[in-house]
Design an enzyme around this catalytic site. Structure first.
Site, PDB file in Angstrom:
ATOM      1  N   MET A 283     -18.077   0.369  47.329  1.00 47.26           N
ATOM      2  CA  MET A 283     -16.923   1.283  47.203  1.00 47.26           C
ATOM      3  C   MET A 283     -16.726   1.708  45.764  1.00 47.26           C
ATOM      4  O   MET A 283     -15.794   1.267  45.086  1.00 47.26           O
ATOM      5  CB  MET A 283     -15.651   0.570  47.676  1.00 47.26           C
ATOM      6  CG  MET A 283     -15.274   0.863  49.102  1.00 47.26           C
ATOM      7  SD  MET A 283     -15.214   2.625  49.440  1.00 47.26           S
ATOM      8  CE  MET A 283     -15.656   2.613  51.156  1.00 47.26           C
ATOM      9  N   CYS A 284     -17.607   2.506  45.242  1.00 48.63           N
ATOM     10  CA  CYS A 284     -17.460   2.928  43.854  1.00 48.63           C
ATOM     11  C   CYS A 284     -16.377   3.999  43.748  1.00 48.63           C
ATOM     12  O   CYS A 284     -15.939   4.558  44.735  1.00 48.63           O
ATOM     13  CB  CYS A 284     -18.772   3.498  43.338  1.00 48.63           C
ATOM     14  SG  CYS A 284     -20.168   2.389  43.541  1.00 48.63           S
TER      15      CYS A 284
END
Lengths: 262, 360
Positions: free
Chosen positions: B1-2
């Site tokens: 989940m950047c």
């Protein structure tokens, strides 16, 4: 005696601290809490169970708003992000704006009202059990995978602006794929034949359906100050499961039970 | 989940990194402190016609070897350490930048390729041959600054308050399948292309084999780098427009193509998909890409990663979370969430004084 509301300034406050502040107010007996300048703080309202709590959020709350919430009412004066009402049990969330992806994921009860449009994967795995029946009303349109693997509850796509394209997704066989309980209503839109997924069936609504939808839409309109009458006079279509085991035949041929293994 | 953030001034008005910093720091929770980075365009006025090569190296010895390599293949106009503030991050590689021209003698250019091709080829060669050194930015009048740390750490470490550019990319990394190391932070760069990516490229293996057959060297131990090289290949070398390249990397479903009424468009999409099958990106992704002509976002065609954007007063803003858009501008009027697979392109109104034209 009427209680005064408590106002908390969320500007620059980390989400853990902000949630602690809300819980501390609750413990002191506050039942109307206003959060100002909220910007992206996650998990607001998560796990709260006070049925008489009104939480007003000014700004944009972060991911997982009202996650596992059981009871309170949350009103968002601003847009919402992703995963609102994730696994929510009961209570109400009303968002004065748009919503993101994966809303109402696994939602088990309560109400979610989004004034405008929402993103992809809304209402996946929504479910119901006896008197617990979640209801979702989306004012605008929704993206692909709406109600995928839906297992209960009622979802309404109100299509307030009467869009005629991409009202409930646009990719083939993504709408309500694998639905095995629950119902979806789409207003004023001729759902293209390629949209419904495996196990989804389109039907005209009956009288009981219309009443159920009317009650949900009136509640939605109450939060946003709309007149429900012109919205409700438009046509709608109902999407329900074709059967309770949508993948029964699909898997049977691929993985025969009597494969000589038992 | 950047986390992803970007802003671009379509009129090329320069500003320092304070707005983009706020937008990516707000999304701090999307990373885990193992990688962050920034890409900024228009930061080297006075050197805008020179390739700005940023090198990171594990030792001073490696820096020296990189310098020898660069001086062998280029005319170096300026060499200097990239200024860093060590209090932000104490344990870090060595950084050096070179402003270079390609040699005039055509004998040094292999295969008669143009300057850009020459530069990229030498960068790939350096990353392969000079042990412990890595060229991570090679465009003109732009630079990538990245490493292991939170977005705030990396911003302070490179002192990005002191740079002014007209478009900024930012990334907050949450490494999943690959190590969190300085070279693996985003953005990934190839000449003027920089990309930041949230997601994972499941097709990495085939994309990599395809790119390596075309002379690219994938050495950063992470899937995202192929995206930068693919845009370089498709747009610079093959001459595709941005929208064509986007349709090749994130093609619509076959079923959607079959249903199109515009038969010309249908045929174009078919051809792109057939010709560029090994370039197609599979897996969940949201990508923000910047280049000399502007900036654009692209998501996978099932929209498995978020992207939001807003345009106002000749600026366009991008972010993974829409709350971060407001960090760049408080009074945004309209937020847009692009549809699955739909690129959102923001091009500068005028090309750069030295720039070449690029079409959408």
């Amino acid at each position: 005696m009427e209680r005064l509301s408590t106002v908390l300034d969320a500007k620059g406050v980390d989400y853990r601290q902000l949630n602690d502040m809300v819980r501390a107010c609750l413990a002191q007996g506050e039942r109307h809490i206003v959060l100002r300048h909220v910007r992206g703080q996650r998990y607001l309202g998560a796990g709260l169970t006070a049925g008489d709590l009104l939480l007003e959020v000014e700004g944009v709350p972060g991911e997982d708003l009202a996650f596992c919430m059981g009871g309170p009412t949350i009103i968002v004066h601003g847009h919402g992000q992703n995963a609102i009402a994730n696994t929510m049990d009961s209570g109400t969330v009303a968002v004065h704006g748009m919503g993101g992806d994966a809303l109402a994921y696994g939602m088990r009860g309560g109400r979610l009202f989004i004034r405008d449009s929402v993103g992809y994967r809304v209402g996946i795995h929504m479910k119901e059990y006896r008197e617990l029946k979640p209801g979702v009303v989306v004012g605008g349109t929704a993206g692909d995978f709406l109600g995928e693997y839906m297992a209960g509850g009622t979802m309404v796509i109100l299509n307030r602006y009467n869009e005629q394209e991409s009202v409930c997704g646009q990719a083939d066989k993504t709408l309500a794929t694998g639905i095995h309980a629950g119902e979806i209503y789409i207003f004023n839109y001729d759902v293209p034949g390629f949209l419904p997924g495996i196990g989804a069936r389109l039907l005209p609504p009956d009288k009981a359906d219309t009443e159920r939808v009317r009650s949900l839409v009136e509640e939605y309109c109450h939060y946003f100050g709309f007149d429900p009458t012109p919205l409700l006079t438009r046509e709608m279509v109902k999407i329900i499961p074709a059967g309770s085991r949508p993948f029964h035949k699909f898997y049977c041929s691929a993985y025969p039970v009597h494969a000589g293994l038992s | 989940m950047c986390g992803i953030a970007g802003l671009i001034s379509l009129n090329r008005i320069r500003e320092n990194g304070s707005r983009i910093k706020k937008a990516i720091v707000l999304q701090n929770e999307r990373g885990n402190g193992l990688g962050a980075g920034y890409g900024v365009y228009g930061i080297y006025p006075g050197y805008e016609n020179l390739y700005a090569i940023h090198i990171m190296a594990s030792s001073e010895e490696a820096i020296n070897q990189a310098a020898v390599f660069i001086r062998r293949w280029f005319k170096v106009q300026k060499q200097e350490p990239i200024p860093v503030w060590e209090k932000a991050i104490r344990d870090h590689p060595y950084f050096q930048r070179f402003f270079v021209e390609t040699p005039e003698s055509p004998a040094l250019c292999s295969g008669g390729q143009n300057e850009d091709g020459y530069v990229l080829e030498k960068m790939m060669l350096m990353n392969k041959e000079v042990s412990g050194a890595n060229a991570f930015s090679s465009g003109k009048d732009m630079g990538v600054f990245k490493g292991v740390g939170t977005p705030r750490d990396i911003y302070d470490f490179f002192m990005l308050d002191h740079y002014e550019g007209y478009s900024w990319l930012a990334h907050n990394r949450f490494p999943t399948n690959t190590p969190g190391w300085w070279g693996g932070a985003h953005p990934f760069n190839a000449l003027d292309w920089s990309i930041v990516h949230n997601g994972e490229i499941s097709s990495y293996g085939i994309n990599r084999r395809y790119l390596e057959a075309q002379g690219y060297f994938c050495h950063l131990q992470t899937d995202s780098e192929v995206i930068a090289y693919l845009f370089d290949l498709l747009v610079r070398r093959h001459g595709l427009g941005i929208l064509e390249a986007a349709a090749a990397l994130a093609p619509p479903y076959w079923a959607t193509v079959e249903r199109l009424e515009d038969s010309e468009r249908q045929e174009q999409l078919r051809l792109l998909r057939i010709i560029y099958e090994p370039a197609m990106l599979n897996g969940p992704f949201a990508v923000l890409a910047a280049f000399s002509g502007g900036m654009f976002s692209l998501t996978d065609n099932t929209k498995l990663r978020p992207m939001t954007m807003a345009s106002q007063d000749d600026y366009t803003y991008f972010a993974s979370e829409l709350s971060a858009l407001y960090e760049m501008r408080e009074d945004l009027q309209q937020i847009v969430t692009p549809r699955a697979g739909e690129p959102v392109v923001a091009l500068y109104h005028e090309p750069a004084a030295s720039g070449e034209g690029v079409t959408a």
